[in-house]
Design a protein around this motif. Sequence first.
Motif, PDB file in Angstrom:
ATOM      1  N   ALA A  78       0.839  -1.206   0.000  1.00 47.44           N
ATOM      2  CA  ALA A  78       0.000   0.000   0.000  1.00 47.44           C
ATOM      3  C   ALA A  78       0.867   1.247   0.000  1.00 47.44           C
ATOM      4  N   ALA A  89       1.995   4.189  -4.929  1.00 47.16           N
ATOM      5  CA  ALA A  89       1.666   3.619  -6.244  1.00 47.16           C
ATOM      6  C   ALA A  89       0.686   2.466  -6.100  1.00 47.16           C
ATOM      7  N   GLU A 143      -0.859  -5.395   2.690  1.00 53.37           N
ATOM      8  CA  GLU A 143       0.236  -4.536   3.139  1.00 53.37           C
ATOM      9  C   GLU A 143       0.902  -5.156   4.372  1.00 53.37           C
ATOM     10  N   ASN A 185       2.979  -3.655   6.567  1.00 53.11           N
ATOM     11  CA  ASN A 185       2.917  -2.758   7.730  1.00 53.11           C
ATOM     12  C   ASN A 185       1.483  -2.635   8.243  1.00 53.11           C
ATOM     13  N   GLY A 213       0.793   3.781   2.895  1.00 49.14           N
ATOM     14  CA  GLY A 213       1.664   4.883   2.448  1.00 49.14           C
ATOM     15  C   GLY A 213       3.119   4.525   2.278  1.00 49.14           C
ATOM     16  N   LYS A 257       6.726   4.648   2.198  1.00 51.93           N
ATOM     17  CA  LYS A 257       7.679   5.722   2.510  1.00 51.93           C
ATOM     18  C   LYS A 257       6.967   7.044   2.813  1.00 51.93           C
ATOM     19  N   PRO A 304       8.985  11.643   1.951  1.00 56.36           N
ATOM     20  CA  PRO A 304       8.997  12.750   0.990  1.00 56.36           C
ATOM     21  C   PRO A 304       8.604  14.076   1.627  1.00 56.36           C
ATOM     22  N   LYS A 317       1.704  -9.806   5.192  1.00 63.47           N
ATOM     23  CA  LYS A 317       2.882  -9.811   4.327  1.00 63.47           C
ATOM     24  C   LYS A 317       2.769 -10.943   3.305  1.00 63.47           C
ATOM     25  N   ASN A 321       3.637  -3.855  -5.870  1.00 64.53           N
ATOM     26  CA  ASN A 321       4.102  -2.498  -5.543  1.00 64.53           C
ATOM     27  C   ASN A 321       5.333  -2.562  -4.636  1.00 64.53           C
ATOM     28  N   ILE A 375       9.206 -12.845  -2.940  1.00 66.71           N
ATOM     29  CA  ILE A 375       7.908 -13.375  -3.386  1.00 66.71           C
ATOM     30  C   ILE A 375       7.940 -13.925  -4.815  1.00 66.71           C
ATOM     31  N   ALA A 397      19.341   8.078   2.383  1.00 67.08           N
ATOM     32  CA  ALA A 397      19.324   9.305   3.180  1.00 67.08           C
ATOM     33  C   ALA A 397      19.565   8.995   4.643  1.00 67.08           C
ATOM     34  N   ILE A 438      18.435  10.853   8.093  1.00 71.10           N
ATOM     35  CA  ILE A 438      17.557  11.938   8.546  1.00 71.10           C
ATOM     36  C   ILE A 438      17.540  11.999  10.067  1.00 71.10           C
ATOM     37  N   LEU A 456      16.278   8.221  10.922  1.00 71.92           N
ATOM     38  CA  LEU A 456      15.982   7.262   9.844  1.00 71.92           C
ATOM     39  C   LEU A 456      17.245   7.141   9.008  1.00 71.92           C
ATOM     40  N   THR A 476      10.245  -0.446   4.499  1.00 75.79           N
ATOM     41  CA  THR A 476       9.454  -0.467   3.258  1.00 75.79           C
ATOM     42  C   THR A 476       9.987  -1.479   2.262  1.00 75.79           C
TER      43      THR A 476
HETATM   44  P1  FAD Z   1       6.823   2.324  -1.065  1.00 75.96           P
HETATM   45  O1  FAD Z   1       6.564   3.589  -0.352  1.00 75.96           O
HETATM   46  O2  FAD Z   1       8.207   1.855  -1.220  1.00 75.96           O
HETATM   47  O3  FAD Z   1       5.940   1.203  -0.366  1.00 75.96           O
HETATM   48  C1  FAD Z   1       5.963  -0.143  -0.681  1.00 75.96           C
HETATM   49  C2  FAD Z   1       5.002  -0.830   0.265  1.00 75.96           C
HETATM   50  O4  FAD Z   1       5.014  -2.241   0.012  1.00 75.96           O
HETATM   51  C3  FAD Z   1       5.393  -0.637   1.736  1.00 75.96           C
HETATM   52  O5  FAD Z   1       4.294  -0.132   2.442  1.00 75.96           O
HETATM   53  C4  FAD Z   1       5.776  -2.041   2.181  1.00 75.96           C
HETATM   54  O6  FAD Z   1       5.494  -2.296   3.533  1.00 75.96           O
HETATM   55  C5  FAD Z   1       4.932  -2.889   1.257  1.00 75.96           C
HETATM   56  N1  FAD Z   1       5.455  -4.250   1.106  1.00 75.96           N
HETATM   57  C6  FAD Z   1       6.732  -4.608   0.828  1.00 75.96           C
HETATM   58  N2  FAD Z   1       6.834  -5.933   0.778  1.00 75.96           N
HETATM   59  C7  FAD Z   1       5.602  -6.445   1.021  1.00 75.96           C
HETATM   60  C8  FAD Z   1       5.066  -7.767   1.082  1.00 75.96           C
HETATM   61  N3  FAD Z   1       5.823  -8.842   0.896  1.00 75.96           N
HETATM   62  N4  FAD Z   1       3.754  -7.909   1.352  1.00 75.96           N
HETATM   63  C9  FAD Z   1       2.962  -6.822   1.549  1.00 75.96           C
HETATM   64  N5  FAD Z   1       3.420  -5.554   1.497  1.00 75.96           N
HETATM   65  C10 FAD Z   1       4.714  -5.370   1.230  1.00 75.96           C
HETATM   66  N6  FAD Z   1       9.671  11.566  -3.402  1.00 75.96           N
HETATM   67  C11 FAD Z   1       9.216  12.777  -3.774  1.00 75.96           C
HETATM   68  O7  FAD Z   1       8.418  12.870  -4.712  1.00 75.96           O
HETATM   69  N7  FAD Z   1       9.602  13.916  -3.109  1.00 75.96           N
HETATM   70  C12 FAD Z   1      10.458  13.875  -2.053  1.00 75.96           C
HETATM   71  O8  FAD Z   1      10.769  14.896  -1.448  1.00 75.96           O
HETATM   72  C13 FAD Z   1      10.971  12.609  -1.640  1.00 75.96           C
HETATM   73  N8  FAD Z   1      11.811  12.512  -0.574  1.00 75.96           N
HETATM   74  C14 FAD Z   1      12.059  11.282  -0.034  1.00 75.96           C
HETATM   75  C15 FAD Z   1      12.708  11.198   1.196  1.00 75.96           C
HETATM   76  C16 FAD Z   1      12.871   9.977   1.821  1.00 75.96           C
HETATM   77  C17 FAD Z   1      13.554   9.900   3.146  1.00 75.96           C
HETATM   78  C18 FAD Z   1      12.397   8.790   1.198  1.00 75.96           C
HETATM   79  C19 FAD Z   1      12.551   7.448   1.872  1.00 75.96           C
HETATM   80  C20 FAD Z   1      11.798   8.861  -0.061  1.00 75.96           C
HETATM   81  C21 FAD Z   1      11.613  10.103  -0.682  1.00 75.96           C
HETATM   82  N9  FAD Z   1      10.944  10.225  -1.906  1.00 75.96           N
HETATM   83  C22 FAD Z   1      10.531  11.454  -2.343  1.00 75.96           C
HETATM   84  C23 FAD Z   1      10.625   9.044  -2.731  1.00 75.96           C
HETATM   85  C24 FAD Z   1       9.202   8.557  -2.500  1.00 75.96           C
HETATM   86  O9  FAD Z   1       8.955   8.458  -1.133  1.00 75.96           O
HETATM   87  C25 FAD Z   1       9.047   7.180  -3.129  1.00 75.96           C
HETATM   88  O10 FAD Z   1       9.440   7.199  -4.499  1.00 75.96           O
HETATM   89  C26 FAD Z   1       7.598   6.691  -3.071  1.00 75.96           C
HETATM   90  O11 FAD Z   1       6.962   7.023  -1.868  1.00 75.96           O
HETATM   91  C27 FAD Z   1       7.620   5.202  -3.280  1.00 75.96           C
HETATM   92  O12 FAD Z   1       6.311   4.690  -3.334  1.00 75.96           O
HETATM   93  P2  FAD Z   1       6.006   3.227  -3.770  1.00 75.96           P
HETATM   94  O13 FAD Z   1       4.584   3.188  -4.197  1.00 75.96           O
HETATM   95  O14 FAD Z   1       7.014   2.730  -4.721  1.00 75.96           O
HETATM   96  O15 FAD Z   1       6.093   2.320  -2.484  1.00 75.96           O
END
Ligand code: FAD
Length: 486
Positions: free
Chosen positions: A9, A12, A31, A33, A37, A39, A54, A248, A277, A287, A306, A308, A417, A426
């Motif tokens: 979740a 994306a 999900e 967690n 959300g 990250k 972000p 998970k 995702n 997986i 990063a 933080i 972090l 994540t």
């Molecule tokens: P993620 O957020 O990576 O989430 C993936 C999810 O899948 C997680 O919730 C995880 O628990 C779940 N998951 C994983 N494995 C399993 C499993 N086996 N079963 C069930 N669930 C599972 N982007 C910006 O646009 N602007 C910014 O300023 C910015 N700054 C950032 C600063 C930091 C510190 C970080 C960490 C990232 C930053 N980003 C920024 C990047 C942005 O956060 C990410 O590109 C975006 O949030 C990633 O989203 P995602 O959908 O790929 O999934």
Amino acid sequence: TKKAIIIGAGIAGIASAIRLKVKGYQVEVFEANNYPGGKLSEFQLGNYRFDAGPSLFTLPEQVEELFRICGKNPKDHFEYVKLPVTCHYFWEDGKTIDAYSDTYKFAEEVETKLGEPSQNIVKALKQSDYIYRHLSPLFMHRSLHKWSTWTNPQALKSYLKMGKLGIFNTMNAANKKSFKHPKLVQLFNRYATYNGSDPYQTPATLNIIPHLEFNIGAFFPKKGMHDITLSLYRLALEMGVEFLFEQKVEEVLVENGIASGVQVGENIHSADIVVNNMDMVNAYKSILKKQKQPTKLLNQPKSSSALIFYWGIKKEFKQLGLHNILFSEDYKKEFDHIFNQKVIFDDPTVYINITSVYKPDDAPKGCMNWFTMINVPNNQGQDWDSLITEARKNIIDKINRTLHTDIEPLIEVEEILEPRTIESRTSSAQGALYGNSSNNRYAAFLRHANYSSDIQNLYFCGGSVHPGGGIPLCLLSAKIMSEMIE
Ligand code: FAD
């Protein structure tokens, strides 16, 4: 009704859930967690609220579009403001630049403060707009892995302009040509960090990024960055998406080359399509471990990570805004440390994000919530404990030198972090913030497609696959993915 299962979740995953629901699917999101959300989450530390990941919000229409396709007015559910100053820049010699979102005002600021001819700024931002117009339809809005993308007239036009689009030059080389003043070269080189890359290696094509911030705008959600997650999560729930937390996924089930569902604990959940995702590299390791591995894609270098420090600061600094940068005195060395030596430079560029400037209830009166971040290498098993102890001292020294303060006694609460926790929370490979780095000019072609070429009915979205990391691209990955599905 056909059923879709989404693994993760993250932003994306939520966007994919909404899009597939609109397509008529029954949608379940699993999900790991206990919160949505990934990250893009938040937490409370004493009397301070922090956005965990972000902090910079661009291309808000990608969020709004999700409300529109559900027949809702985005303004009723998600509010944001445009920033008049996108970032406040500070150097140790006392120079400061306010990056006004208004190009002409910014150009004037730079001319007054640094003596850089204002037309250089105007020209550079026009070039950024040019790259965006030529490349975004191709690289951001379509799958690169379908022939139709490459045979459309837009693509043909872009091939002819590859040189002008900066593919054969590094970002730093292009910026050195555009600007006279080294501080301005540094300021524009920083945009490489927006997707975790190195300006001294990444192609000048990434000069597309300033266009987002200056020509389109940088924004702040009125309720904080986490409201992007919350408002889309609520929208998904209203549309009837089902979320299963602390579930998970252990395996994607594949029968005769077709994805048929997922296994969670002892339970088998069947589906017509499965959308992953989770970070692509870790997904193939866990997986999808029984499936054919796309080795070349898995081995691509990752973006930076990063470090933080979330600090509750019991003082207000009037010179600081929402986004602040305290620049390193030697930017090239800093990136050499991050990307070549894989350690932390002792004079790091410090980014301080303070949401309480726009959202006062994020900190007690007279205080500020500092999200103090430096770019660090991704996790390759370094001795992080000692790197972090050293970096904390260097960050504090840097802040003291640049802002002429003594910050340590003002830190009321602290949380950290770092690459290892980014990875464990994540499942992000090597704690990279944005999946693969873009240091290579072919990087865009070396990201995983939004579908599996080996397993039917298995799709991919999120920051580790096409078109890349960062909120807007993650949201676009969901769009490209869902457009592939009938
Ligand atoms: P993620 O957020 O990576 O989430 C993936 C999810 O899948 C997680 O919730 C995880 O628990 C779940 N998951 C994983 N494995 C399993 C499993 N086996 N079963 C069930 N669930 C599972 N982007 C910006 O646009 N602007 C910014 O300023 C910015 N700054 C950032 C600063 C930091 C510190 C970080 C960490 C990232 C930053 N980003 C920024 C990047 C942005 O956060 C990410 O590109 C975006 O949030 C990633 O989203 P995602 O959908 O790929 O999934």
